[in-house]
Design a protein around this motif. Structure first.
Motif, PDB file in Angstrom:
ATOM      1  N   VAL A  81       0.655  -1.462   0.086  1.00  0.00           N
ATOM      2  CA  VAL A  81      -0.108  -0.031  -0.089  1.00  0.00           C
ATOM      3  C   VAL A  81       0.936   1.503   0.122  1.00  0.00           C
ATOM      4  CG1 VAL A  81      -1.723   1.433   0.937  1.00  0.00           C
ATOM      5  CG2 VAL A  81      -2.043  -1.466   1.772  1.00  0.00           C
ATOM      6  N   THR A  82       0.958   1.701  -1.174  1.00  0.00           N
ATOM      7  CA  THR A  82       1.553   3.070  -0.676  1.00  0.00           C
ATOM      8  C   THR A  82       0.798   4.377  -1.041  1.00  0.00           C
ATOM      9  OG1 THR A  82       1.849   2.861  -3.536  1.00  0.00           O
ATOM     10  CG2 THR A  82       3.655   2.412  -2.484  1.00  0.00           C
ATOM     11  N   MET A  83       1.194   5.663  -0.853  1.00  0.00           N
ATOM     12  CA  MET A  83       1.058   7.102  -0.021  1.00  0.00           C
ATOM     13  C   MET A  83       2.281   8.381  -0.758  1.00  0.00           C
ATOM     14  SD  MET A  83      -0.488   8.912   2.573  1.00  0.00           S
ATOM     15  CE  MET A  83       0.461   8.984   3.795  1.00  0.00           C
ATOM     16  N   PHE A  84       2.206   8.630  -1.166  1.00  0.00           N
ATOM     17  CA  PHE A  84       2.679   9.483  -1.661  1.00  0.00           C
ATOM     18  C   PHE A  84       2.019  11.475  -1.321  1.00  0.00           C
ATOM     19  CE2 PHE A  84       3.002   5.690  -4.596  1.00  0.00           C
ATOM     20  CZ  PHE A  84       4.836   5.898  -3.750  1.00  0.00           C
ATOM     21  N   GLN A  85       3.146  12.194  -0.777  1.00  0.00           N
ATOM     22  CA  GLN A  85       2.226  13.660  -1.046  1.00  0.00           C
ATOM     23  C   GLN A  85       3.375  14.454  -0.642  1.00  0.00           C
ATOM     24  OE1 GLN A  85       0.780  14.078   3.749  1.00  0.00           O
ATOM     25  NE2 GLN A  85      -1.020  12.722   3.090  1.00  0.00           N
ATOM     26  N   ASP A  86       2.614  15.965  -1.257  1.00  0.00           N
ATOM     27  CA  ASP A  86       4.186  16.911  -1.378  1.00  0.00           C
ATOM     28  C   ASP A  86       2.998  17.951  -1.057  1.00  0.00           C
ATOM     29  OD1 ASP A  86       6.837  16.884  -2.534  1.00  0.00           O
ATOM     30  OD2 ASP A  86       5.612  19.170  -2.712  1.00  0.00           O
ATOM     31  N   ALA A  87       3.207  18.724  -0.658  1.00  0.00           N
ATOM     32  CA  ALA A  87       2.977  20.465  -1.027  1.00  0.00           C
ATOM     33  C   ALA A  87       2.883  21.279  -2.002  1.00  0.00           C
ATOM     34  CB  ALA A  87       3.745  21.228   0.605  1.00  0.00           C
ATOM     35  N   ASN A  88       3.564  21.205  -2.658  1.00  0.00           N
ATOM     36  CA  ASN A  88       3.905  21.194  -4.678  1.00  0.00           C
ATOM     37  C   ASN A  88       2.965  20.329  -5.171  1.00  0.00           C
ATOM     38  OD1 ASN A  88       4.000  22.485  -6.930  1.00  0.00           O
ATOM     39  ND2 ASN A  88       6.239  22.174  -6.448  1.00  0.00           N
ATOM     40  N   ASP A  89       1.906  21.562  -5.881  1.00  0.00           N
ATOM     41  CA  ASP A  89       0.850  21.055  -6.671  1.00  0.00           C
ATOM     42  C   ASP A  89       1.182  20.513  -8.317  1.00  0.00           C
ATOM     43  OD1 ASP A  89      -1.287  21.520  -4.670  1.00  0.00           O
ATOM     44  OD2 ASP A  89      -1.948  23.441  -5.680  1.00  0.00           O
ATOM     45  N   ASP A 106      -1.354  -0.910 -13.224  1.00  0.00           N
ATOM     46  CA  ASP A 106      -2.509  -1.477 -12.949  1.00  0.00           C
ATOM     47  C   ASP A 106      -2.358  -2.969 -12.539  1.00  0.00           C
ATOM     48  OD1 ASP A 106      -2.242  -2.755 -15.008  1.00  0.00           O
ATOM     49  OD2 ASP A 106      -4.532  -2.362 -16.290  1.00  0.00           O
ATOM     50  N   GLN A 107      -1.251  -3.598 -12.597  1.00  0.00           N
ATOM     51  CA  GLN A 107      -1.099  -5.296 -11.599  1.00  0.00           C
ATOM     52  C   GLN A 107      -1.525  -5.066  -9.922  1.00  0.00           C
ATOM     53  OE1 GLN A 107       2.061  -6.856 -13.609  1.00  0.00           O
ATOM     54  NE2 GLN A 107       0.786  -7.706 -15.267  1.00  0.00           N
ATOM     55  N   LEU A 108      -0.752  -3.915  -9.487  1.00  0.00           N
ATOM     56  CA  LEU A 108      -0.429  -3.219  -8.136  1.00  0.00           C
ATOM     57  C   LEU A 108      -2.023  -3.574  -7.578  1.00  0.00           C
ATOM     58  CD1 LEU A 108       1.460  -0.350  -8.053  1.00  0.00           C
ATOM     59  CD2 LEU A 108       2.205  -2.170  -7.184  1.00  0.00           C
ATOM     60  N   LYS A 109      -1.993  -4.396  -6.546  1.00  0.00           N
ATOM     61  CA  LYS A 109      -3.142  -5.377  -6.083  1.00  0.00           C
ATOM     62  C   LYS A 109      -3.761  -3.603  -5.895  1.00  0.00           C
ATOM     63  CE  LYS A 109      -5.976  -7.601  -2.439  1.00  0.00           C
ATOM     64  NZ  LYS A 109      -5.313  -8.547  -1.480  1.00  0.00           N
ATOM     65  N   PHE A 110      -3.055  -2.916  -5.295  1.00  0.00           N
ATOM     66  CA  PHE A 110      -3.643  -1.369  -3.822  1.00  0.00           C
ATOM     67  C   PHE A 110      -2.771  -0.800  -4.792  1.00  0.00           C
ATOM     68  CE2 PHE A 110      -2.756  -4.697  -1.210  1.00  0.00           C
ATOM     69  CZ  PHE A 110      -4.647  -4.859  -0.650  1.00  0.00           C
ATOM     70  N   ALA A 111      -3.878   0.139  -6.009  1.00  0.00           N
ATOM     71  CA  ALA A 111      -3.510   1.275  -6.472  1.00  0.00           C
ATOM     72  C   ALA A 111      -2.524   3.042  -5.756  1.00  0.00           C
ATOM     73  CB  ALA A 111      -4.336   2.482  -6.935  1.00  0.00           C
ATOM     74  N   PRO A 112      -1.761   3.130  -6.682  1.00  0.00           N
ATOM     75  CA  PRO A 112      -0.799   4.694  -5.014  1.00  0.00           C
ATOM     76  C   PRO A 112      -2.143   5.329  -5.118  1.00  0.00           C
ATOM     77  CG  PRO A 112       0.385   3.992  -7.200  1.00  0.00           C
ATOM     78  CD  PRO A 112      -1.055   3.442  -7.178  1.00  0.00           C
ATOM     79  N   TYR A 113      -1.845   6.032  -3.638  1.00  0.00           N
ATOM     80  CA  TYR A 113      -2.614   6.955  -2.984  1.00  0.00           C
ATOM     81  C   TYR A 113      -1.468   8.303  -3.521  1.00  0.00           C
ATOM     82  CZ  TYR A 113      -5.418  10.211  -0.707  1.00  0.00           C
ATOM     83  OH  TYR A 113      -5.956  10.931   0.231  1.00  0.00           O
ATOM     84  N   ILE A 114      -1.982   9.380  -4.408  1.00  0.00           N
ATOM     85  CA  ILE A 114      -1.539  10.609  -4.722  1.00  0.00           C
ATOM     86  C   ILE A 114      -2.530  11.892  -3.801  1.00  0.00           C
ATOM     87  CG2 ILE A 114      -0.293  11.838  -6.210  1.00  0.00           C
ATOM     88  CD1 ILE A 114       0.111   9.370  -7.975  1.00  0.00           C
TER      89      ILE A 114
END
Length: 375
Positions: A81-89, A106-114
């Motif tokens: 499970v991945t999560m990516f954050q940045d303050a820069n839009d 799309d093969q990842l079971k859990f789509a990246p959350y950005i």
């Protein structure tokens, strides 16, 4: 080296940035393999200050490297499970585009959350309130805004959670005694340790000051249960001054040892011992017979072992585990030190040298071999 700010940072990837990305990537691969075997359902990777995922020269940064590895390895593909954050839009928008272009994403079971989000008290509060799945957290601010001891403590509070963070030594060093940045320094070290540090660094040389700062960082991390810390040092390109560190903080010795081995593969070496640093202007490598010099670091290690373990019989891996914390040495260094002692008849190995295999022209010493130190 100075770290460029804002837009300039993701133009051409510097060697120092490549090493930083390699440290995170290599540790993630080892960490995911270990934690995934214990917690097979879900593991996490959280990347704060994630950036756009690529440099303008085409090189991948950590978000893309991690996701490509997850796709490549079936076990990680099903659990990460991945999560990516940045303050820069703009960075967030670009990262979404770059992630979408990864083959087989799309093969990842859990789509990246950005998402676009500023790392601060809100993120820290959320981490404190929830129970994280086993996760590797990467905190990589351009300077040090957003970095706090409370954030680091919240990142590692749950089982299996380790944190790698960027410690901008050059800027933090300059901020320690500057009243304008009192609150920033307090957030990083905690007020009590920060106040002590301000007093301690007065009148100290640059080297003494640096040691104090890194020692106080270790003390601060220990106060939030970060029992083990290992760092990799980078220098400014145009001087011998320290620029920054990449630091792992973990609750477990295993993570500490894995990161030492990881950083060793990217480090300068002296007598085969990692320095845990990158210098743009390297000194000529040390050559010659490892055991010919009385000042050899391996011989120094060998002498330490004879004192610490006199009269004891231990497996090779246990000698390593019982001694390596707080030292620069990795497992291969211990094996060389032990074989040096064996050649001098100062230890006895349960399987003599003549009966052990030779690989790549060198005598081997297995992790489970028992060595007995003479009194």
């Amino acid at each position: 080296m100075a770290i460029p700010q804002g837009e300039d940072f993701f133009t051409d990837q510097s060697i120092a940035s490549k090493i930083k990305a390699a440290i995170v990537f290599k540790y993630f691969c080892a960490w995911a393999n270990i934690i995934g075997s214990i917690s097979p359902e879900k593991i996490g990777y959280l990347d704060f200050f994630s950036g756009p995922g690529k440099y303008q020269d085409g090189n991948d940064s950590t978000p893309i490297l991690i996701l490509k590895e997850a796709i490549r390895v079936p076990k990680i593909r099903q659990t990460l499970v991945t999560m990516f954050q940045d303050a820069n839009d703009a960075y967030v928008k670009e990262l979404k585009l770059n992630v979408g272009q990864i083959p087989n994403i799309d093969q990842l079971k859990f789509a990246p959350y950005i998402e676009a989000n500023k790392v601060g008290e809100g993120v820290t509060k959320k981490l404190k309130e929830i129970s994280l799945i086993p996760s590797l957290i990467f905190i990589d601010p351009f300077g040090y805004n957003g970095l706090s001891l409370e954030l680091l403590g919240s990142a590692i509070k749950d089982w299996g959670c380790d944190c790698i963070f960027f410690f901008n030594y050059n800027r933090i060093n300059a901020a320690i005694n500057n009243p304008v940045f009192t609150n920033n320094v307090n957030l990083i070290f905690g007020k009590e340790i920060a106040d002590k540090l301000r007093q301690d660094v007065e009148g100290k040389s640059a080297d003494e000051r640096q040691k104090l700062i890194m020692d106080r960082l270790a003390e601060a991390l220990n106060s939030v249960n970060g029992k083990f810390k290992v760092e990799f040092k980078f220098y400014q390109e145009d001087s011998k001054k320290t620029s920054h560190y990449v630091v792992l903080v973990t609750k477990h010795q295993k993570g500490y040892e894995v990161m030492k081995e990881t950083m060793a593969t990217l480090s300068d070496l002296v007598d085969g011992v990692p320095t845990y640093e990158y210098q743009p202007k390297k000194k000529p490598p040390i050559t010659g017979d490892l055991f010919a010099k009385k000042t050899s670091k391996i011989i120094e290690l060998a002498e330490e072992l004879t004192v610490k373990f006199a009269g004891q019989a231990l497996k090779v891996k246990d000698v390593y585990h019982k001694h390596n914390v707080g030292t620069p040495y990795i497992l291969s260094n211990y094996k060389k030190a032990l074989m040096h002692l064996e050649s001098e008849n100062r230890i006895v190995v349960d399987k003599p040298a003549a009966q052990r295999p030779i690989r790549k022209g060198e005598l081997t010493l297995g992790d489970d071999r028992i060595v007995t130190f003479k009194k």
